[in-house]
Scaffold this motif. Structure first.
Motif, PDB file in Angstrom:
ATOM      1  N   ARG A 103      31.775  38.716  67.496  1.00 48.11           N
ATOM      2  CA  ARG A 103      31.257  40.096  67.428  1.00 48.11           C
ATOM      3  C   ARG A 103      30.108  40.299  68.423  1.00 48.11           C
ATOM      4  O   ARG A 103      30.023  41.328  69.094  1.00 48.11           O
ATOM      5  CB  ARG A 103      30.782  40.415  66.010  1.00 48.11           C
ATOM      6  N   ARG A 122      40.315  42.943  65.929  1.00 50.31           N
ATOM      7  CA  ARG A 122      40.659  41.694  65.240  1.00 50.31           C
ATOM      8  C   ARG A 122      42.070  41.738  64.692  1.00 50.31           C
ATOM      9  O   ARG A 122      42.492  42.741  64.122  1.00 50.31           O
ATOM     10  CB  ARG A 122      39.677  41.436  64.094  1.00 50.31           C
ATOM     11  N   ARG A 150      33.285  34.018  63.886  1.00 52.23           N
ATOM     12  CA  ARG A 150      33.469  35.473  63.818  1.00 52.23           C
ATOM     13  C   ARG A 150      32.202  36.203  64.268  1.00 52.23           C
ATOM     14  O   ARG A 150      32.258  37.197  65.002  1.00 52.23           O
ATOM     15  CB  ARG A 150      33.838  35.879  62.389  1.00 52.23           C
ATOM     16  N   THR A 173      35.680  43.132  69.437  1.00 50.61           N
ATOM     17  CA  THR A 173      35.623  44.074  68.316  1.00 50.61           C
ATOM     18  C   THR A 173      36.973  44.298  67.642  1.00 50.61           C
ATOM     19  O   THR A 173      37.040  44.682  66.479  1.00 50.61           O
ATOM     20  CB  THR A 173      35.068  45.419  68.796  1.00 50.61           C
TER      21      THR A 173
END
Length: 336
Positions: free
Chosen positions: A42, A49, A38, A47
């Protein structure tokens, strides 16, 4: 493509794949691995999800639509798919295959699975998932690996201790990796960087080991009488049903009898292990135990197991936990 967990950081840095699959039953390892992916997503600008948790009511078309639907703002998308059962079913298998064969653009996908057995690993959906991206098996940290794992955790917080203290920690924390992680964090909070003494560690670390009946069976066949006693006491303290313990140990004794009889009649060890359905690293340990123990001793233990069964059912007299201790100790005696 299979990669090791320690190769994950480099894979994320190289942006070499847009699909990651983790498989394992250890919550701490799954949590740390998914957190790393994760964070990597990022950093790479994923960005947006979406999270899908697969159950019996899951609509697989939702996943396929999510991959096809582009963001209105052109954001890169991170899709997380959790399959707790490890069995996507017929429709799910086809959906996974279709998804992997046409991975959506500007999307990173993370799939988390429990540990998949050999039959599951031979399935088409699993092979497709494995070959379409990076597959990272997250195996449990076994007892022999635990001191080194603990040492690495301490090193990460600029602390270290002696091998004897690490073994003490491993004995206390076996079977509960999340608790082990928490105890390491506790040591970091309480003590400065540098060498930790045995007394410092002993004063902080609680006995938080969590045992299961399969670890007891491993202690039975590996010849570690102290560990067998410790695990049995732990199981008693946790309220584990004696009948479950007895069934597991009896099955192990029956396997040893099958192999011992076969060895006595000149049969191939490999064929005997296959017949007893013993795989992987356990083969060497079980075979050594069978060679070390006489058939007569094993048959006596089977009779003792029958007595314990009667005690549990209330038709014979005796202390169940004492009898369970005696059931294991002679079998794991190296001089039997």
């Amino acid at each position: 493509m299979r990669i090791r967990f320690d190769q994950l950081t480099q894979s994320l840095k190289n942006q070499s794949t847009s699909l990651y699959t983790f498989s394992g039953n250890e919550p701490l390892l799954i949590q740390e691995a998914t957190d790393q992916v994760r964070a990597g997503a990022r950093q790479q600008g994923y960005t947006e999800r979406e999270l899908f948790t697969v159950d019996q009511h899951f609509n697989w078309s939702d996943l396929l639509n999510a991959g096809n639907n582009r963001s209105l703002f052109g954001d890169r998308k991170f899709i997380e798919i959790r399959i707790p059962s490890g069995k996507p079913g017929k429709e799910g298998s086809k959906a996974i295959e279709a998804y992997c064969k046409a991975l959506p653009p500007d999307t990173m996908t993370l799939v988390t699975l429990p540990r998949i057995d050999k039959q599951g690993q031979a399935s088409k959906w699993f092979k497709t998932l494995e070959s379409a991206g990076a597959f990272i098996p997250l195996y449990p940290i076994d007892r022999n690996q635990l001191p080194e794992w603990l040492s690495q955790r301490l090193a990460g917080q600029h602390q270290k201790t002696t091998p004897a203290t690490l073994q003490f920690l491993a004995d206390r924390l076996e079977g509960n990796l999340l608790a082990a992680h928490q105890e390491m964090q506790k040591l970091a909070l309480l003590y400065p960087s540098g060498e930790l003494s045995f007394d410092q560690v002993k004063d902080v670390v609680l006995n938080v080991a969590r045992y299961d009946v399969y670890q007891l069976a491993d202690a039975l066949i590996s010849g570690d009488s102290q560990r067998y006693n410790r695990i049995l006491s732990g199981l008693q303290g946790e309220g584990t049903a004696p009948l479950l313990i007895l069934a597991t140990l009896t099955e192990q004794i029956r396997q040893l009898i099958t192999i011992r009889r076969g060895l006595n009649s000149g049969q191939s060890p490999d064929q005997l292990l296959l017949k007893a359905r013993i795989w992987g690293e356990r083969q060497k340990t079980v075979l050594t135990a069978a060679k070390r123990t006489s058939l007569q001793t094993l048959l006596q233990k089977l009779c003792q197991a029958a007595l314990i069964d009667r005690i549990i059912k209330g038709v014979a007299q005796g202390d169940v936990w004492d009898e369970l201790l005696q059931l294991g100790l002679p079998v794991i005696d190296h001089h039997s």
